[in-house]
Design an enzyme around this catalytic site. Structure first.
Site, PDB file in Angstrom:
ATOM      1  N   GLU A  41       0.868  -1.179   0.000  1.00  0.00           N
ATOM      2  CA  GLU A  41       0.000   0.000   0.000  1.00  0.00           C
ATOM      3  C   GLU A  41       0.905   1.228   0.000  1.00  0.00           C
ATOM      4  O   GLU A  41       1.388   1.663   1.043  1.00  0.00           O
ATOM      5  CB  GLU A  41      -0.900  -0.005   1.235  1.00  0.00           C
ATOM      6  CG  GLU A  41      -1.758   1.235   1.394  1.00  0.00           C
ATOM      7  CD  GLU A  41      -2.410   1.341   2.769  1.00  0.00           C
ATOM      8  OE1 GLU A  41      -2.642   2.475   3.218  1.00  0.00           O
ATOM      9  OE2 GLU A  41      -2.661   0.286   3.389  1.00  0.00           O
ATOM     10  N   THR A  91      -3.903   6.126   1.797  1.00  0.00           N
ATOM     11  CA  THR A  91      -4.216   7.519   2.142  1.00  0.00           C
ATOM     12  C   THR A  91      -4.905   8.205   0.973  1.00  0.00           C
ATOM     13  O   THR A  91      -4.594   9.340   0.604  1.00  0.00           O
ATOM     14  CB  THR A  91      -2.953   8.308   2.557  1.00  0.00           C
ATOM     15  OG1 THR A  91      -2.102   7.478   3.350  1.00  0.00           O
ATOM     16  CG2 THR A  91      -3.337   9.523   3.396  1.00  0.00           C
ATOM     17  N   LYS A 120     -11.517  -1.611   6.484  1.00  0.00           N
ATOM     18  CA  LYS A 120     -10.336  -1.379   7.312  1.00  0.00           C
ATOM     19  C   LYS A 120     -10.749  -0.810   8.660  1.00  0.00           C
ATOM     20  O   LYS A 120     -11.362   0.257   8.729  1.00  0.00           O
ATOM     21  CB  LYS A 120      -9.376  -0.409   6.612  1.00  0.00           C
ATOM     22  CG  LYS A 120      -8.093  -0.174   7.393  1.00  0.00           C
ATOM     23  CD  LYS A 120      -7.112   0.716   6.641  1.00  0.00           C
ATOM     24  CE  LYS A 120      -7.396   2.180   6.868  1.00  0.00           C
ATOM     25  NZ  LYS A 120      -6.281   3.043   6.380  1.00  0.00           N
TER      26      LYS A 120
END
Length: 218
Positions: free
Chosen positions: A43, A74, A134
């Site tokens: 990621e 993000t 998440k």
């Protein structure tokens, strides 16, 4: 790599490396170190300078390795998500739930992983079509949150982020998560330019996940 295969790979690997590079080059080197250690789900966050270039570089570099999955983190809005997808990201991770991001991911058949803190947010994310929910920040929510969510929402596919370590990764999996997301606890050595240290830590994470799954199958 289609969406179903990406989902399968993320769950098989069991650890997603959250890479926040000080520079674009640092981000790529840190990702390389994680992959060398067996953590092949990357990621690459948009807090990394020139993140799209880093994502494209990694995507092209590992194009012939079917076990490597490059994603973006993000991601706060749909415009950023589209930028990441064009660069080659196969999964999109956000610290919060944004409906437009999830819908855009669904449009382009890319795995979406929005961050949530409450059961209500889980429901809204699922309604929008999110793939992996998440739990963030994991160190605040705690592992009991997994059971609390799976009580009314057993269909939710969960992954914690924040506070995940080698020591507790197996506990999160045993609680019912399909994978864990690890940042500083995995990549801290990169801040000192010690990429070999990142590789060594990645190997420890892989071993922790494998050991936890063996216990769960016993």
């Amino acid at each position: 790599m289609n969406k179903a295969i990406v989902m399968q790979k993320l769950q098989e690997i069991g650890v997603v490396a959250v890479v926040r590079g000080a520079t674009m080059e640092d981000g790529v080197k840190t990702a390389d170190a994680c992959i060398a250690g067996g953590v092949k789900a990357i990621e690459l966050t948009f807090t990394t300078p020139d993140a799209p270039t880093a994502i494209k570089t990694l995507t092209e570099k590992y194009a012939n390795d079917p076990d490597v999955v490059i994603g973006a983190g993000t991601v706060l809005d749909a415009a950023t998500a589209r930028m990441a997808i064009i660069a080659g990201a196969r999964f999109i991770v956000s610290p919060v739930f944004d409906r437009e991001v999830v819908e855009l991911c669904n449009l382009y058949r890319v795995v979406s992983c929005p961050g949530v803190m409450t059961c209500g947010e889980v429901v809204n994310a699922l309604k929008a079509g999110a793939d992996i929910i998440k739990l963030f920040p994991g160190d605040i929510l705690g592992q009991k949150m997994v059971k609390d969510i799976h009580g009314p929402l057993p269909q939710a596919t969960l992954m914690p982020s924040g506070g995940v370590s080698v020591e507790n990764a197996g506990e999160w999996l045993a609680a019912g998560c399909v994978a864990v997301s690890a940042g500083g606890s995995l990549t801290a050595a990169a801040k000192k330019g010690d990429y070999a240290g990142v590789t060594a830590m990645a190997q420890k994470f892989v071993s922790a996940v494998q050991e936890a799954r063996k216990k769960m199958q016993a």
